[in-house]
Write a protein that holds these residues in place. Structure first.
Motif, short mmCIF file in Angstrom:
data_model
loop_
_atom_site.label_atom_id
_atom_site.label_comp_id
_atom_site.label_asym_id
_atom_site.label_seq_id
_atom_site.Cartn_x
_atom_site.Cartn_y
_atom_site.Cartn_z
N LEU A 89 0.76 -0.99 -0.08
CA LEU A 89 -0.33 -0.14 0.54
C LEU A 89 0.60 1.45 -0.39
O LEU A 89 1.74 1.56 1.12
N ALA A 90 1.16 1.88 -0.90
CA ALA A 90 1.49 3.35 -1.51
C ALA A 90 0.29 4.34 -0.74
O ALA A 90 -0.69 4.52 -1.82
N ARG A 91 0.98 5.86 -0.82
CA ARG A 91 0.06 7.03 -0.08
C ARG A 91 1.18 8.15 -1.78
O ARG A 91 2.47 8.63 -1.16
N ASP A 92 0.38 8.73 -2.40
CA ASP A 92 1.14 10.18 -2.58
C ASP A 92 0.48 11.16 -1.88
O ASP A 92 -0.93 11.55 -1.27
N ASN A 150 -1.87 13.89 -2.85
CA ASN A 150 -2.93 14.38 -3.29
C ASN A 150 -3.56 12.88 -1.68
O ASN A 150 -3.40 12.31 -1.37
N LYS A 151 -5.23 12.68 -2.06
CA LYS A 151 -5.54 11.64 -1.39
C LYS A 151 -6.01 10.01 -2.29
O LYS A 151 -6.07 8.93 -1.80
N THR A 152 -4.47 10.06 -3.32
CA THR A 152 -4.67 9.03 -3.77
C THR A 152 -3.87 8.22 -3.34
O THR A 152 -2.60 8.46 -3.49
N VAL A 153 -4.27 6.59 -3.20
CA VAL A 153 -3.50 4.96 -2.44
C VAL A 153 -3.93 4.43 -3.55
O VAL A 153 -4.85 4.05 -4.54
N TYR A 154 -2.01 4.25 -3.98
CA TYR A 154 -2.23 2.57 -4.78
C TYR A 154 -2.04 0.93 -4.26
O TYR A 154 -1.41 1.53 -2.77
#
Length: 627
Positions: free
Chosen positions: A349-352, A355-359
């Motif tokens: 789980l990665a986070r930008d 912004n609110k984007t979760v990868y």
């Protein structure tokens, strides 16, 4: 100096279940003569015959190489026993270590080793005791209770990403933790708010640079800058920077006077244990589990950092979760404890952070081959997971007997979710088909089993959720610890070292009564991260929520409570020469965004800094290290 009484380390060695006083399988306990000491060591994962590990070279990490973890630990534990023997002039040593793997004997182990590459070693003062023992100190009553040392996969003196335990930095660190665990000694270093540096207690020098060389026989104390010391601080008339350390504030005594007061040990030219140099026997217990390691690398923005978890069993209902720590975008990291025949999976789980984007990546079949390159995808279903400890109101003493888990969907809503509680080193238990409300919330309470209460297994665990509508998982870890405030506050002895510590500010320390604990975990995935355009987040932000316990009630630390200082772990090599900026975000007031807080003391030598975190609120505070 704010480091009053003792500090709380929110990393791994305590929860309120300590007072269950379990029986640990010691051949001797700390209240009897220090002979025939037998320690249990348990690894969270199953090592392979050769594992991919990253040795250290100075302050840098070497490339991943195949190394036998068994050989590393055997050397490290033998060196640790010899150091303890030397420091105590032949009176204390470890005769035997029994090493288990795959989480066996996790609940009754003296030393627990996590697979995480982001874990700073911790110990609990007097944790070797096999029952509750109350000690009167100048700071008040301190309680020694059975508890464990906790380590990560590696340690180089600054971080757990590289540095074998068999290296000097590794074995000396375990020796230092045993000083807390067996001898009841506290730390001999502390932040100095007057100089904005840390000071190190010594009877040989007031200049840390002279302590840095690895001539371990001439410097002390093992409880201060232990990378260059193998002695206990004794009766020298000269002492530098000792008067504001946790050891001095608690006991008001040097190391030898403390162990004499606690256990009747005094310096002697004749070892009481006639074993040459404290040689230890290290026995590795056979396991039927299979294990190997692989390399994982994912593609992403350079400032992205990801949380990595091994998922064993079905994605909808996992059997076991192992926290691998953090992964940096476009950099290789070892993935430990893989059973390829069982088709273990990786959840990343990665986070930008702008912004609110979760990868994420969550493959449906085994991908943990010798090397795995991932391209993360935008995850559609995302939810926050947060925990709250529950108190046993029937107990005469504060005791945690359940964990309440609350989830909150971030955007897209589902109808059903599976929620799992996965203890470190143990097996998951899943509640399937939980209803999701029309507001996107869900949750349940997991009761702890007797062995999880008595064995202290409840303080470092994993929470997992699986959306049956979108076939999508998420995971997080949490930890519970306690004991900040005056030493006269009943129940807790202090925890030593660790990656996050809290302490009351000096002018208000005497105003707090009662028992305190705190919960911390990675910042929830849906955290509103506005106004970060001028910063680069260097590690996953952390949510910290302190609690005050009064009359068996758990009260969130709020604006009505005194402000706190925090000691944070950081890796100096990850930052420019200016060092990190510490940002704090209040979930109760998201429109305020992130604010920098003052750094009041820094120790690049130990990778620690102290900040003024002001006041906590009902939803805790999220801190981030940035530049």
């Amino acid at each position: 100096m704010f480091w009053r009484k003792f500090s709380l380390v929110l990393i791994s060695s305590l929860c309120l279940t300590l007072l269950m006083t379990p029986n640990q399988p010691h051949a001797a306990n700390a209240s009897s003569p220090f002979e025939s000491i037998h320690l249990i060591v348990s690894l969270e994962w199953q090592p392979g015959q050769q594992d991919l590990l990253r040795p250290t070279e100075g302050s840098t990490c070497k490339d991943l190489t195949y190394t036998a973890m068994q050989d590393v630990l055997e050397t490290a534990l033998q060196e640790t026993s010899k150091t303890l023997y030397q420091a105590t002039q032949g009176q204390v040593w470890v005769e035997q270590y029994s090493v288990y793997t795959n989480g066996e004997h996790w609940n009754d182990a003296d030393i627990r080793i996590l697979a995480s590459n982001e874990y700073r070693p911790t110990a609990f003062l007097g944790g070797f005791e096999n029952s509750l023992r109350t000690v009167n100190t100048q700071a008040g009553k301190v309680h020694f209770v059975p508890a464990a040392i906790m380590l990560g996969r590696l340690w180089n003196g600054i971080n757990a990403r590289c540095g074998l335990w068999s290296d000097v930095s590794g074995s000396q660190t375990i020796s230092h933790e045993l000083g807390h665990h067996i001898l009841g000694l506290h730390d001999g270093y502390a932040p100095d708010l007057n100089t904005a540096n840390y000071t190190y207690c010594s009877s040989t020098s007031n200049d840390l640079s002279t302590e840095m060389p690895r001539n371990r026989t001439n410097h002390n104390s093992l409880m201060s800058y232990h990378y260059s010391a193998s002695n206990l601080r004794g009766f020298s008339r000269t002492a530098y920077h000792c008067d504001q350390t946790p050891q001095d504030l608690m006991y008001g005594l040097n190391d030898w006077k403390t162990v004499e007061m606690l256990y009747g040990l005094v310096p002697s030219s004749t070892p009481s244990i006639m074993q040459p140099q404290g040689t230890a026997i290290v026995n590795f217990m056979p396991s039927s589990a299979k294990g190997t390691s692989s390399i994982v690398e994912y593609n992403g923005a350079n400032d992205n950092q990801a949380l990595g978890f091994s998922i064993k069993g079905d994605l909808a209902s996992p059997q076991q979760i192992i926290d691998q720590g953090t992964l940096q975008a476009n950099k290789q990291e070892a993935w430990l404890g893989i059973d390829t025949s069982a088709k273990d999976r990786a959840l990343i789980l990665a986070r930008d952070w702008h912004n609110k984007t979760v990868y994420s990546i969550y493959p449906n079949q085994n991908i943990l081959a010798a090397k795995n390159d991932f391209s993360l995808v935008n995850q559609r279903w995302v939810a926050n997971l947060q925990i709250k400890p529950m108190l046993n109101t029937n107990s005469t003493l504060p005791q945690i007997n359940a964990i309440e888990v609350k989830g909150q969907e971030c955007g897209v809503h589902g109808k059903k979710v599976n929620l799992a509680f996965c203890p470190a080193g143990g097996k998951c238990r899943t509640i399937a088909g939980l209803d999701i409300s029309n507001t996107g919330s869900f949750g349940t309470t997991f009761q702890l089993r007797a062995d999880e209460i008595a064995g202290l297994a409840s303080y470092h665990n994993y929470i997992y959720a699986y959306s049956t509508d979108f076939n999508t998982p998420i995971a997080t870890w949490y930890q519970i610890a306690g004991g900040f405030g005056p030493a006269t506050a009943e129940i807790h002895a202090p925890i030593a070292d660790g990656g996050v510590g809290l302490d009351l500010q000096t002018q208000v320390a005497d105003d707090i009564t009662g028992t305190t604990i705190a919960v911390y975990q990675p910042a929830p995935l849906c955290t509103n991260l506005n106004n970060l355009q001028n910063y680069t987040i260097k590690q996953w932000p952390m949510l910290i929520q302190p609690y005050l316990i009064r009359d068996k009630r758990l009260l969130a630390w709020s604006g009505n409570q005194p402000p706190l200082y925090a000691q944070l772990s950081y890796d100096p090599s990850a930052f420019s020469s200016n060092g990190p900026t510490v940002l704090v975000y209040n979930p109760a007031n998201p429109t305020a965004g992130w604010n920098a807080v003052p750094i009041v003391a820094t120790s690049p030598e130990l990778g620690l800094l102290t900040v003024d975190l002001r006041t906590y609120y009902s939803q805790g505070l999220v801190y981030a290290l940035a530049e």
